[in-house]
Design a protein around this motif. Structure first.
Motif, short mmCIF file in Angstrom:
data_model
loop_
_atom_site.label_atom_id
_atom_site.label_comp_id
_atom_site.label_asym_id
_atom_site.label_seq_id
_atom_site.Cartn_x
_atom_site.Cartn_y
_atom_site.Cartn_z
N GLU A 172 -10.40 25.97 -29.02
CA GLU A 172 -11.83 26.25 -29.01
C GLU A 172 -12.09 27.46 -28.14
O GLU A 172 -11.43 27.67 -27.14
N MET B 99 -13.59 24.16 -21.70
CA MET B 99 -14.06 22.79 -21.66
C MET B 99 -14.39 22.39 -20.24
O MET B 99 -13.54 22.45 -19.37
N SER C 55 -16.69 12.50 -17.98
CA SER C 55 -15.30 12.80 -18.34
C SER C 55 -14.35 12.12 -17.37
O SER C 55 -13.38 11.46 -17.78
N THR D 62 -23.42 9.02 -24.76
CA THR D 62 -22.57 10.00 -24.08
C THR D 62 -21.18 9.41 -23.88
O THR D 62 -20.17 10.06 -24.13
N ALA E 263 -19.03 9.15 -27.08
CA ALA E 263 -18.61 10.45 -27.62
C ALA E 263 -17.54 11.12 -26.75
O ALA E 263 -16.76 11.94 -27.24
N GLU E 264 -17.50 10.76 -25.48
CA GLU E 264 -16.62 11.48 -24.54
C GLU E 264 -15.13 11.35 -24.84
O GLU E 264 -14.41 12.35 -24.74
N ASP F 15 -13.51 11.23 -27.67
CA ASP F 15 -13.15 12.19 -28.73
C ASP F 15 -13.17 13.62 -28.20
O ASP F 15 -12.31 14.43 -28.53
N ARG F 16 -14.17 13.94 -27.39
CA ARG F 16 -14.27 15.28 -26.81
C ARG F 16 -13.05 15.56 -25.93
O ARG F 16 -12.45 16.64 -25.99
N ARG G 100 -10.01 16.21 -28.07
CA ARG G 100 -10.03 17.58 -28.61
C ARG G 100 -9.60 18.58 -27.55
O ARG G 100 -9.01 19.62 -27.86
N GLY G 101 -9.88 18.29 -26.29
CA GLY G 101 -9.51 19.20 -25.20
C GLY G 101 -8.10 19.02 -24.70
O GLY G 101 -7.66 19.72 -23.79
#
Length: 188
Positions: free
Chosen positions: A13, A17, A23, A59, A62-63, A65-66, A69-70
């Motif tokens: 990306e 991030m 997180s 929040t 969703a975290e 998956d985020r 991805r990172g």
């Protein structure tokens, strides 16, 4: 090599991030649980971190998956059935968590209390503070139960320390509320 969570992530990306308190909450829970589903994480969150760090449900869900991805987590999804996802820390995730916990830097605490806002706006302080006493007593009893369940296990050192802080906090607030109500002539 220390992981800088602001570096471009391995997923390619273009934006760096940024890791938030949420997180680090997810990373901490996975460090404690090992591989876990979002449901497993939410169950432990409710009995631990949410007692001192509220996280909005949307929040929180969703975290993971985020973070995957990172490159901070791996994710495996069941091929059949409920197709649940199971997350696990990567070495990058462990290193980011270690670096974060090793730093003494923290943001200042914030008082975000609707009761205090209502008092500021003209509400009866005694009525609100009496309700607050009942809530703090119930929360103290809940945390004391968690503390008893955790015991003295060395693996739960951080959990135990956060519970000791939480029980001390609620005792301190109850003392302050009792003093306030006594000075206002409004003690039960």
């Amino acid at each position: 090599m220390a992981v800088n969570p602001l570096d471009a992530n391995p997923a390619g990306e273009s934006e760096p991030m940024r890791l938030s308190g949420t997180s680090y909450a997810v990373l901490s829970l996975l460090e404690l649980l090992g591989p876990a589903t979002p449901y497993d994480l939410k169950q432990l969150l409710e009995k631990s971190i949410e007692n001192f760090w509220p996280v909005p449900h949307t929040t929180f869900y969703a975290e993971p998956d985020r973070l995957a991805r990172g490159g901070f987590l791996t994710v495996r999804q069941e091929q059949g059935g409920r197709r649940r996802k199971r997350y696990e820390l990567t070495e990058r995730g462990r290193e980011a968590l270690r670096d974060w916990t090793a730093s003494p830097d923290v943001t200042p605490p914030q008082l975000r209390d609707e009761g205090v806002l209502k008092i500021f706006a003209g509400a009866d302080p005694a009525a609100i503070m009496r309700r607050r006493v009942a809530w703090h007593r119930a929360k103290l009893a809940e945390l004391e139960g968690y503390l008893e369940a955790v015991g003295e296990s060395p693996e739960a050192r951080g959990v135990r320390a956060s519970l000791l802080f939480g029980t001390g906090y609620h005792r301190l607030i109850l003392t302050a509320l009792d003093e306030f109500l006594a000075s206002a002539g409004a003690r039960d």
